[in-house]
Design a protein around this motif. Structure first.
Motif, PDB file in Angstrom:
ATOM      1  N   ALA A   1       0.852  -1.190   0.000  1.00 17.57           N
ATOM      2  CA  ALA A   1       0.000   0.000   0.000  1.00 17.57           C
ATOM      3  C   ALA A   1       0.888   1.240   0.000  1.00 17.57           C
ATOM      4  CB  ALA A   1      -0.897   0.001   1.225  1.00 17.57           C
ATOM      5  N   VAL A   2       0.713   2.089  -1.017  1.00 17.74           N
ATOM      6  CA  VAL A   2       1.487   3.331  -1.087  1.00 17.74           C
ATOM      7  C   VAL A   2       0.590   4.554  -0.923  1.00 17.74           C
ATOM      8  CG1 VAL A   2       3.379   2.390  -2.440  1.00 17.74           C
ATOM      9  CG2 VAL A   2       1.394   3.316  -3.608  1.00 17.74           C
ATOM     10  N   MET A   3      -0.721   4.342  -1.019  1.00 23.10           N
ATOM     11  CA  MET A   3      -1.676   5.437  -0.866  1.00 23.10           C
ATOM     12  C   MET A   3      -2.957   4.914  -0.234  1.00 23.10           C
ATOM     13  SD  MET A   3      -1.557   7.241  -4.620  1.00 23.10           S
ATOM     14  CE  MET A   3      -2.914   8.295  -4.232  1.00 23.10           C
ATOM     15  N   GLN A   4      -3.711   5.854   0.341  1.00 20.58           N
ATOM     16  CA  GLN A   4      -5.057   5.539   0.804  1.00 20.58           C
ATOM     17  C   GLN A   4      -6.003   6.539   0.163  1.00 20.58           C
ATOM     18  OE1 GLN A   4      -5.254   5.519   5.094  1.00 20.58           O
ATOM     19  NE2 GLN A   4      -5.109   3.293   5.107  1.00 20.58           N
ATOM     20  N   GLU A   5      -7.126   6.053  -0.277  1.00 18.84           N
ATOM     21  CA  GLU A   5      -8.148   6.897  -0.885  1.00 18.84           C
ATOM     22  C   GLU A   5      -9.480   6.558  -0.244  1.00 18.84           C
ATOM     23  OE1 GLU A   5      -8.178   6.891  -5.195  1.00 18.84           O
ATOM     24  OE2 GLU A   5      -6.036   6.446  -5.251  1.00 18.84           O
ATOM     25  N   SER A   6     -10.449   7.419  -0.475  1.00 16.88           N
ATOM     26  CA  SER A   6     -11.791   7.169   0.066  1.00 16.88           C
ATOM     27  C   SER A   6     -12.768   6.946  -1.075  1.00 16.88           C
ATOM     28  CB  SER A   6     -12.273   8.365   0.890  1.00 16.88           C
ATOM     29  OG  SER A   6     -11.541   8.446   2.079  1.00 16.88           O
ATOM     30  N   ASP A   7     -13.493   5.851  -0.993  1.00 18.24           N
ATOM     31  CA  ASP A   7     -14.569   5.565  -1.935  1.00 18.24           C
ATOM     32  C   ASP A   7     -15.703   4.971  -1.103  1.00 18.24           C
ATOM     33  OD1 ASP A   7     -16.292   4.819  -3.921  1.00 18.24           O
ATOM     34  OD2 ASP A   7     -14.792   3.737  -5.111  1.00 18.24           O
ATOM     35  N   SER A   8     -16.765   5.735  -0.943  1.00 21.75           N
ATOM     36  CA  SER A   8     -17.869   5.305  -0.068  1.00 21.75           C
ATOM     37  C   SER A   8     -18.636   4.120  -0.647  1.00 21.75           C
ATOM     38  CB  SER A   8     -18.810   6.479   0.200  1.00 21.75           C
ATOM     39  OG  SER A   8     -19.326   6.975  -1.030  1.00 21.75           O
TER      40      SER A   8
ATOM     41  N   ARG B   1       6.070 -17.882  -5.054  1.00 24.07           N
ATOM     42  CA  ARG B   1       6.985 -16.913  -4.453  1.00 24.07           C
ATOM     43  C   ARG B   1       6.768 -15.525  -5.078  1.00 24.07           C
ATOM     44  NH1 ARG B   1      13.217 -18.562  -4.337  1.00 24.07           N
ATOM     45  NH2 ARG B   1      12.401 -20.058  -2.851  1.00 24.07           N
ATOM     46  N   VAL B   2       6.584 -14.514  -4.229  1.00 21.45           N
ATOM     47  CA  VAL B   2       6.362 -13.153  -4.717  1.00 21.45           C
ATOM     48  C   VAL B   2       7.696 -12.562  -5.176  1.00 21.45           C
ATOM     49  CG1 VAL B   2       5.626 -10.824  -4.076  1.00 21.45           C
ATOM     50  CG2 VAL B   2       4.381 -12.799  -3.201  1.00 21.45           C
ATOM     51  N   LEU B   3       7.744 -12.144  -6.444  1.00 26.31           N
ATOM     52  CA  LEU B   3       8.942 -11.476  -6.961  1.00 26.31           C
ATOM     53  C   LEU B   3       8.877  -9.984  -6.692  1.00 26.31           C
ATOM     54  CD1 LEU B   3       9.514 -13.233 -10.410  1.00 26.31           C
ATOM     55  CD2 LEU B   3      10.551 -13.745  -8.221  1.00 26.31           C
ATOM     56  N   ARG B   4       7.694  -9.418  -6.902  1.00 28.19           N
ATOM     57  CA  ARG B   4       7.498  -8.005  -6.628  1.00 28.19           C
ATOM     58  C   ARG B   4       6.035  -7.810  -6.239  1.00 28.19           C
ATOM     59  NH1 ARG B   4       8.301  -3.929 -11.522  1.00 28.19           N
ATOM     60  NH2 ARG B   4       6.190  -4.582 -12.029  1.00 28.19           N
ATOM     61  N   PRO B   5       5.778  -7.194  -5.076  1.00 29.41           N
ATOM     62  CA  PRO B   5       4.387  -6.967  -4.685  1.00 29.41           C
ATOM     63  C   PRO B   5       3.758  -5.867  -5.544  1.00 29.41           C
ATOM     64  CG  PRO B   5       5.875  -6.007  -3.063  1.00 29.41           C
ATOM     65  CD  PRO B   5       6.721  -6.745  -4.057  1.00 29.41           C
ATOM     66  N   SER B   6       2.449  -5.924  -5.668  1.00 30.65           N
ATOM     67  CA  SER B   6       1.716  -4.893  -6.407  1.00 30.65           C
ATOM     68  C   SER B   6       1.696  -3.611  -5.570  1.00 30.65           C
ATOM     69  CB  SER B   6       0.273  -5.321  -6.649  1.00 30.65           C
ATOM     70  OG  SER B   6       0.220  -6.491  -7.400  1.00 30.65           O
ATOM     71  N   MET B   7       2.008  -2.490  -6.206  1.00 28.58           N
ATOM     72  CA  MET B   7       1.904  -1.200  -5.533  1.00 28.58           C
ATOM     73  C   MET B   7       0.482  -0.717  -5.738  1.00 28.58           C
ATOM     74  SD  MET B   7       5.505   0.514  -6.599  1.00 28.58           S
ATOM     75  CE  MET B   7       5.700   1.681  -5.280  1.00 28.58           C
ATOM     76  N   VAL B   8      -0.243  -0.492  -4.633  1.00 33.52           N
ATOM     77  CA  VAL B   8      -1.678  -0.229  -4.741  1.00 33.52           C
ATOM     78  C   VAL B   8      -2.114   0.953  -3.884  1.00 33.52           C
ATOM     79  CG1 VAL B   8      -2.226  -2.637  -5.253  1.00 33.52           C
ATOM     80  CG2 VAL B   8      -2.202  -1.866  -2.885  1.00 33.52           C
ATOM     81  N   SER B   9      -3.289   1.418  -4.212  1.00 27.50           N
ATOM     82  CA  SER B   9      -3.986   2.425  -3.421  1.00 27.50           C
ATOM     83  C   SER B   9      -5.161   1.705  -2.767  1.00 27.50           C
ATOM     84  CB  SER B   9      -4.483   3.556  -4.318  1.00 27.50           C
ATOM     85  OG  SER B   9      -5.295   4.434  -3.589  1.00 27.50           O
ATOM     86  N   VAL B  10      -5.319   1.858  -1.449  1.00 31.09           N
ATOM     87  CA  VAL B  10      -6.299   1.095  -0.699  1.00 31.09           C
ATOM     88  C   VAL B  10      -7.393   2.025  -0.172  1.00 31.09           C
ATOM     89  CG1 VAL B  10      -6.620  -0.472   1.278  1.00 31.09           C
ATOM     90  CG2 VAL B  10      -4.478  -0.501   0.008  1.00 31.09           C
ATOM     91  N   ASN B  11      -8.612   1.521  -0.148  1.00 33.52           N
ATOM     92  CA  ASN B  11      -9.742   2.267   0.392  1.00 33.52           C
ATOM     93  C   ASN B  11      -9.621   2.341   1.917  1.00 33.52           C
ATOM     94  OD1 ASN B  11     -12.117   3.724   0.237  1.00 33.52           O
ATOM     95  ND2 ASN B  11     -13.419   1.886   0.289  1.00 33.52           N
ATOM     96  N   GLU B  12      -9.878   3.532   2.459  1.00 28.49           N
ATOM     97  CA  GLU B  12      -9.774   3.725   3.921  1.00 28.49           C
ATOM     98  C   GLU B  12     -10.821   2.959   4.665  1.00 28.49           C
ATOM     99  OE1 GLU B  12      -9.949   7.986   4.183  1.00 28.49           O
ATOM    100  OE2 GLU B  12      -7.796   8.067   4.375  1.00 28.49           O
TER     101      GLU B  12
END
Length: 189
Positions: free
Chosen positions: A151-158, A178-189
């Protein structure tokens, strides 16, 4: 006859002394035999304990060998399973660059044909990496999983519940399990 009597008396004395010596020797031999028997019994006991120690040592060595063989087999299997890991990890930025190149809008005929060529090379590269076991980690719309998402960001989506991945900023990849590279994501608060 007196000589015969004398001889007989001497013979009787010799016989008596011989019998006494035999009785003494027999009783001494019993003592010697008993101590010999004790010595042999002690030696047998000692040899049995040494044999038991050697058997235990042999069993420990055999178990160590079996463990080493099993560990070596697992290492070999893991090395075979993940043999392409270094190469695939090095290719991830190349895949990212191909995806960025394919996102560019083109208008001229030369650019369109170049775009198609890049797309063909990209598909061939994806097919080759899939054969080796490279998989894209699903992200958007999934529940956030810290083992495969970063998680690199948090956003709000009701409209969506908390902890759901709203956007994928960079694709994540795994090789088999085996994880080579995790997904960089924005997660809902």
């Amino acid at each position: 006859m007196s000589e015969t009597t004398e001889n007989k008396e001497q013979l009787d004395k010799v016989t008596e002394s011989t019998n006494e010596e035999v009785v003494e020797n027999t009783s001494n031999e019993g003592n010697v035999e008993l101590s010999m028997e004790e010595q042999l019994q002690a030696e047998i006991t000692e040899l049995k304990s040494k044999l038991e120690e050697e058997e235990n040592r042999f069993l420990r060595l055999r178990a160590d060998y079996d463990n080493l063989r099993r560990r070596t087999q697992l290492d070999r299997e893991a090395a075979e399973k993940y043999r392409a890991q270094k190469l695939l990890t090095d290719l991830l930025p190349v895949l990212d660059n191909f995806e960025r190149a394919l996102q560019v809008e083109v208008t001229s005929e030369d650019a369109i044909s170049l775009h198609k060529g890049i797309e063909m090379v990209y598909k061939t590269l994806i097919d080759a990496t899939n054969v080796e076991g490279l998989e894209v980690i699903p992200a958007e719309g999934q529940s956030f999983d810290p083992t495969v998402h970063q998680a690199v960001m948090q956003e709000s989506d009701s409209e969506k519940e908390s902890g759901i991945v709203l956007r994928e900023l960079q694709k994540g990849y795994k090789l088999k399990d085996r994880v080579l590279r995790p997904s960089m994501v924005s997660v809902n608060e």
